[in-house]
Design a protein around this motif. Structure first.
Motif, PDB file in Angstrom:
ATOM      1  N   ARG A 188       0.705  -1.118  -0.234  1.00  0.00           N
ATOM      2  CA  ARG A 188      -0.047  -0.456  -0.190  1.00  0.00           C
ATOM      3  C   ARG A 188       1.215   1.308   0.363  1.00  0.00           C
ATOM      4  O   ARG A 188       0.211   2.064  -0.749  1.00  0.00           O
ATOM      5  N   ARG A 189       1.904   1.418   0.692  1.00  0.00           N
ATOM      6  CA  ARG A 189       2.645   1.884   1.222  1.00  0.00           C
ATOM      7  C   ARG A 189       3.722   2.644  -0.733  1.00  0.00           C
ATOM      8  O   ARG A 189       3.726   3.495  -1.189  1.00  0.00           O
ATOM      9  N   GLN A 190       3.745   1.374  -1.219  1.00  0.00           N
ATOM     10  CA  GLN A 190       4.608   2.032  -2.635  1.00  0.00           C
ATOM     11  C   GLN A 190       3.543   2.656  -3.487  1.00  0.00           C
ATOM     12  O   GLN A 190       4.003   3.098  -4.827  1.00  0.00           O
ATOM     13  N   VAL A 191       1.705   1.661  -3.578  1.00  0.00           N
ATOM     14  CA  VAL A 191       1.048   2.351  -4.389  1.00  0.00           C
ATOM     15  C   VAL A 191       1.356   3.606  -4.168  1.00  0.00           C
ATOM     16  O   VAL A 191       0.698   4.389  -4.865  1.00  0.00           O
ATOM     17  N   VAL A 192       0.693   3.577  -2.682  1.00  0.00           N
ATOM     18  CA  VAL A 192       0.716   5.314  -2.474  1.00  0.00           C
ATOM     19  C   VAL A 192       1.873   6.645  -2.983  1.00  0.00           C
ATOM     20  O   VAL A 192       2.068   7.605  -3.684  1.00  0.00           O
ATOM     21  N   ALA A 193       2.659   5.704  -2.979  1.00  0.00           N
ATOM     22  CA  ALA A 193       4.490   6.619  -2.814  1.00  0.00           C
ATOM     23  C   ALA A 193       4.380   6.385  -4.834  1.00  0.00           C
ATOM     24  O   ALA A 193       4.506   7.502  -5.114  1.00  0.00           O
ATOM     25  N   ALA A 194       4.132   5.371  -4.972  1.00  0.00           N
ATOM     26  CA  ALA A 194       4.362   6.158  -7.147  1.00  0.00           C
ATOM     27  C   ALA A 194       2.909   7.168  -7.254  1.00  0.00           C
ATOM     28  O   ALA A 194       3.118   7.424  -8.327  1.00  0.00           O
ATOM     29  N   LEU A 195       1.818   6.781  -6.943  1.00  0.00           N
ATOM     30  CA  LEU A 195       0.976   7.549  -7.504  1.00  0.00           C
ATOM     31  C   LEU A 195       1.167   8.829  -7.129  1.00  0.00           C
ATOM     32  O   LEU A 195       0.773  10.178  -7.865  1.00  0.00           O
ATOM     33  N   ALA A 196       1.712   9.414  -5.721  1.00  0.00           N
ATOM     34  CA  ALA A 196       1.932  10.187  -5.509  1.00  0.00           C
ATOM     35  C   ALA A 196       3.068  11.128  -6.215  1.00  0.00           C
ATOM     36  O   ALA A 196       3.016  12.272  -6.781  1.00  0.00           O
ATOM     37  N   ALA A 197       3.916  10.382  -6.385  1.00  0.00           N
ATOM     38  CA  ALA A 197       5.372  10.987  -7.935  1.00  0.00           C
ATOM     39  C   ALA A 197       4.739  10.805  -8.287  1.00  0.00           C
ATOM     40  O   ALA A 197       5.226  12.375  -9.977  1.00  0.00           O
ATOM     41  N   GLY A 198       4.013   9.720  -9.085  1.00  0.00           N
ATOM     42  CA  GLY A 198       3.380  10.977 -10.854  1.00  0.00           C
ATOM     43  C   GLY A 198       2.487  11.869 -10.409  1.00  0.00           C
ATOM     44  O   GLY A 198       1.981  12.839 -12.102  1.00  0.00           O
ATOM     45  N   SER A 199       1.299  12.245  -9.102  1.00  0.00           N
ATOM     46  CA  SER A 199       0.709  13.560  -8.747  1.00  0.00           C
ATOM     47  C   SER A 199       1.663  14.758  -9.234  1.00  0.00           C
ATOM     48  O   SER A 199       1.369  16.072  -9.682  1.00  0.00           O
ATOM     49  N   VAL A 200       2.568  14.207  -8.490  1.00  0.00           N
ATOM     50  CA  VAL A 200       3.579  15.721  -9.226  1.00  0.00           C
ATOM     51  C   VAL A 200       4.256  15.703 -10.164  1.00  0.00           C
ATOM     52  O   VAL A 200       4.578  16.751 -10.488  1.00  0.00           O
ATOM     53  N   LYS A 201       4.721  14.805 -10.495  1.00  0.00           N
ATOM     54  CA  LYS A 201       5.569  14.479 -12.501  1.00  0.00           C
ATOM     55  C   LYS A 201       4.326  15.713 -13.170  1.00  0.00           C
ATOM     56  O   LYS A 201       4.737  16.720 -13.965  1.00  0.00           O
ATOM     57  N   VAL A 202       2.763  15.290 -12.997  1.00  0.00           N
ATOM     58  CA  VAL A 202       1.421  15.723 -13.722  1.00  0.00           C
ATOM     59  C   VAL A 202       1.200  16.822 -13.551  1.00  0.00           C
ATOM     60  O   VAL A 202       1.440  17.985 -14.320  1.00  0.00           O
ATOM     61  N   ALA A 203       1.461  17.608 -11.979  1.00  0.00           N
ATOM     62  CA  ALA A 203       1.234  18.670 -11.943  1.00  0.00           C
ATOM     63  C   ALA A 203       2.740  19.870 -12.225  1.00  0.00           C
ATOM     64  O   ALA A 203       2.722  21.165 -12.697  1.00  0.00           O
ATOM     65  N   ARG A 204       3.752  19.505 -12.615  1.00  0.00           N
ATOM     66  CA  ARG A 204       4.849  20.369 -12.728  1.00  0.00           C
ATOM     67  C   ARG A 204       5.277  19.831 -14.242  1.00  0.00           C
ATOM     68  O   ARG A 204       6.049  20.512 -15.058  1.00  0.00           O
ATOM     69  N   GLY A 205       3.899  19.623 -15.084  1.00  0.00           N
ATOM     70  CA  GLY A 205       3.997  19.322 -16.782  1.00  0.00           C
ATOM     71  C   GLY A 205       4.717  18.375 -16.907  1.00  0.00           C
ATOM     72  O   GLY A 205       5.022  18.587 -17.981  1.00  0.00           O
ATOM     73  N   LYS A 206       5.516  17.608 -16.391  1.00  0.00           N
ATOM     74  CA  LYS A 206       6.236  16.057 -17.125  1.00  0.00           C
ATOM     75  C   LYS A 206       5.716  14.884 -17.103  1.00  0.00           C
ATOM     76  O   LYS A 206       4.286  14.236 -16.493  1.00  0.00           O
ATOM     77  N   SER A 207       6.333  13.899 -17.942  1.00  0.00           N
ATOM     78  CA  SER A 207       5.677  12.595 -18.064  1.00  0.00           C
ATOM     79  C   SER A 207       5.810  11.619 -16.909  1.00  0.00           C
ATOM     80  O   SER A 207       7.042  11.476 -15.802  1.00  0.00           O
ATOM     81  N   PRO A 208       4.593  11.105 -16.202  1.00  0.00           N
ATOM     82  CA  PRO A 208       4.930   9.703 -14.925  1.00  0.00           C
ATOM     83  C   PRO A 208       4.999   8.828 -15.306  1.00  0.00           C
ATOM     84  O   PRO A 208       4.575   7.870 -14.576  1.00  0.00           O
ATOM     85  N   GLY A 209       5.748   8.677 -16.568  1.00  0.00           N
ATOM     86  CA  GLY A 209       6.080   7.151 -17.096  1.00  0.00           C
ATOM     87  C   GLY A 209       6.746   6.557 -15.827  1.00  0.00           C
ATOM     88  O   GLY A 209       6.196   5.456 -16.114  1.00  0.00           O
TER      89      GLY A 209
END
Length: 105
Positions: A36-57
């Protein structure tokens, strides 16, 4: 001779099958705390990338990898439970076959 008692294993097998289906639907309840922690971390990292206008690949790949690992873990657990159930059934069958048959006639 009575049938082998596999009710406990049958319940565990059904529960594991429900967990596998939940993981396929990407539900969080069958995951361990670490997963669960890993899922939340990956979702948060992807959200930060999207918020900065970058690809969450990278975050998306990490999330997909995690879901596959969980699915593999549960599939392995299901296989082990089914093998254990089959072993109990086989032992009961061999015990029944070894018992001499008595007839009245």
């Amino acid at each position: 001779m009575p049938k082998p008692n596999t009710r406990r294993l049958d319940r565990e097998i059904q529960q594991t099958e429900r967990k596998i289906e939940a993981v396929r639907n990407q539900e969080m309840w069958p995951l361990t705390v670490r997963e669960r922690r890993q899922v939340v971390a990956a979702l948060a990292a992807g959200s930060v990338k999207v918020a900065r206008g970058k690809s969450p690949g990278r975050a998306e790949r990490a999330l997909e990898t995690l879901w596959h690992k969980v699915l593999n873990r549960l599939t392995t657990e299901l296989t082990a439970l089914q093998a254990q159930r089959q072993q109990i059934v086989n032992e009961a069958a061999s015990a029944k076959a070894a018992k001499p048959s008595f007839s009245w006639w």
